[in-house]
Write a protein that holds these residues in place. Sequence first.
Motif, PDB file in Angstrom:
ATOM      1  N   TYR A  18       0.862  -1.175   0.000  1.00 55.46           N
ATOM      2  CA  TYR A  18       0.000   0.000   0.000  1.00 55.46           C
ATOM      3  C   TYR A  18       0.900   1.227   0.000  1.00 55.46           C
ATOM      4  O   TYR A  18       1.977   1.201   0.583  1.00 55.46           O
ATOM      5  CB  TYR A  18      -0.888   0.009   1.246  1.00 55.46           C
ATOM      6  N   GLU A  19       0.476   2.284  -0.652  1.00 54.84           N
ATOM      7  CA  GLU A  19       1.266   3.512  -0.674  1.00 54.84           C
ATOM      8  C   GLU A  19       0.655   4.537   0.271  1.00 54.84           C
ATOM      9  O   GLU A  19      -0.559   4.728   0.288  1.00 54.84           O
ATOM     10  CB  GLU A  19       1.352   4.074  -2.089  1.00 54.84           C
ATOM     11  N   PHE A  20       1.535   5.173   1.026  1.00 52.25           N
ATOM     12  CA  PHE A  20       1.128   6.198   1.976  1.00 52.25           C
ATOM     13  C   PHE A  20       1.988   7.436   1.787  1.00 52.25           C
ATOM     14  O   PHE A  20       3.208   7.320   1.653  1.00 52.25           O
ATOM     15  CB  PHE A  20       1.313   5.721   3.428  1.00 52.25           C
ATOM     16  N   ARG A  21       1.374   8.607   1.786  1.00 48.82           N
ATOM     17  CA  ARG A  21       2.107   9.879   1.867  1.00 48.82           C
ATOM     18  C   ARG A  21       2.140  10.236   3.346  1.00 48.82           C
ATOM     19  O   ARG A  21       1.116  10.528   3.943  1.00 48.82           O
ATOM     20  CB  ARG A  21       1.404  10.976   1.080  1.00 48.82           C
ATOM     21  N   VAL A  22       3.333  10.198   3.915  1.00 48.79           N
ATOM     22  CA  VAL A  22       3.491  10.359   5.353  1.00 48.79           C
ATOM     23  C   VAL A  22       4.062  11.738   5.668  1.00 48.79           C
ATOM     24  O   VAL A  22       5.118  12.104   5.128  1.00 48.79           O
ATOM     25  CB  VAL A  22       4.414   9.257   5.917  1.00 48.79           C
ATOM     26  N   PRO A  23       3.415  12.507   6.532  1.00 49.85           N
ATOM     27  CA  PRO A  23       3.949  13.809   6.936  1.00 49.85           C
ATOM     28  C   PRO A  23       5.301  13.653   7.636  1.00 49.85           C
ATOM     29  O   PRO A  23       5.486  12.762   8.460  1.00 49.85           O
ATOM     30  CB  PRO A  23       2.902  14.357   7.896  1.00 49.85           C
ATOM     31  N   PRO A  70      11.215   3.855  16.668  1.00 45.35           N
ATOM     32  CA  PRO A  70       9.880   4.432  16.809  1.00 45.35           C
ATOM     33  C   PRO A  70       9.873   5.876  17.304  1.00 45.35           C
ATOM     34  O   PRO A  70       8.908   6.603  17.082  1.00 45.35           O
ATOM     35  CB  PRO A  70       9.180   3.511  17.810  1.00 45.35           C
ATOM     36  N   ASN A  71      10.952   6.309  17.946  1.00 41.07           N
ATOM     37  CA  ASN A  71      11.018   7.668  18.481  1.00 41.07           C
ATOM     38  C   ASN A  71      11.596   8.674  17.490  1.00 41.07           C
ATOM     39  O   ASN A  71      11.551   9.877  17.743  1.00 41.07           O
ATOM     40  CB  ASN A  71      11.840   7.687  19.766  1.00 41.07           C
ATOM     41  N   GLU A  72      12.125   8.200  16.378  1.00 40.16           N
ATOM     42  CA  GLU A  72      12.724   9.064  15.354  1.00 40.16           C
ATOM     43  C   GLU A  72      11.619   9.708  14.527  1.00 40.16           C
ATOM     44  O   GLU A  72      10.566   9.112  14.316  1.00 40.16           O
ATOM     45  CB  GLU A  72      13.615   8.224  14.439  1.00 40.16           C
ATOM     46  N   THR A  73      11.845  10.927  14.080  1.00 39.07           N
ATOM     47  CA  THR A  73      10.854  11.547  13.199  1.00 39.07           C
ATOM     48  C   THR A  73      11.105  11.095  11.764  1.00 39.07           C
ATOM     49  O   THR A  73      12.231  10.759  11.390  1.00 39.07           O
ATOM     50  CB  THR A  73      10.901  13.084  13.250  1.00 39.07           C
ATOM     51  N   ILE A  74      10.053  11.099  10.989  1.00 37.00           N
ATOM     52  CA  ILE A  74      10.173  10.771   9.567  1.00 37.00           C
ATOM     53  C   ILE A  74      11.109  11.788   8.911  1.00 37.00           C
ATOM     54  O   ILE A  74      11.955  11.425   8.088  1.00 37.00           O
ATOM     55  CB  ILE A  74       8.778  10.759   8.893  1.00 37.00           C
ATOM     56  N   ARG A  75      11.016  13.055   9.307  1.00 34.00           N
ATOM     57  CA  ARG A  75      11.881  14.102   8.760  1.00 34.00           C
ATOM     58  C   ARG A  75      13.359  13.765   8.965  1.00 34.00           C
ATOM     59  O   ARG A  75      14.168  13.867   8.056  1.00 34.00           O
ATOM     60  CB  ARG A  75      11.583  15.460   9.388  1.00 34.00           C
ATOM     61  N   ALA A  76      13.718  13.337  10.166  1.00 39.13           N
ATOM     62  CA  ALA A  76      15.113  13.006  10.462  1.00 39.13           C
ATOM     63  C   ALA A  76      15.589  11.853   9.587  1.00 39.13           C
ATOM     64  O   ALA A  76      16.717  11.878   9.082  1.00 39.13           O
ATOM     65  CB  ALA A  76      15.275  12.669  11.932  1.00 39.13           C
ATOM     66  N   LEU A  77      14.747  10.854   9.376  1.00 37.31           N
ATOM     67  CA  LEU A  77      15.129   9.718   8.539  1.00 37.31           C
ATOM     68  C   LEU A  77      15.284  10.127   7.080  1.00 37.31           C
ATOM     69  O   LEU A  77      16.166   9.631   6.388  1.00 37.31           O
ATOM     70  CB  LEU A  77      14.118   8.586   8.689  1.00 37.31           C
TER      71      LEU A  77
END
Length: 92
Positions: A18-23, A70-77
């Motif tokens: 499944y494709e997700f656009r993640v903030p 789990p504590n990392e932000t998507i932005r940081a990754l």
Amino acid sequence: MTDKVLLSVTLPATGRSYEFRVPLCLTVEAAARLMSGILATTESALYEASDDVDLMYLDELPVRGGQLNPNETIRALVEQGALVDGSHLALV
């Protein structure tokens, strides 16, 4: 830089992606819970949402089978290059 990243997420219970656009502002944990809730409504016969859900890398890099912090932000990754548009993950 955009404010979202497109991720391809496989749900082992269905074997489908499944494709997700993640903030980018979400943590990995929040993103996993959000995806879990969405998939529970669309795949209710095969999948039940859980607060104890994780995301795992399916691509060879950075580490196939490695769990995202789990504590990392998507932005940081994204900034580290660990996630890019089209990254393949599993919701486990």
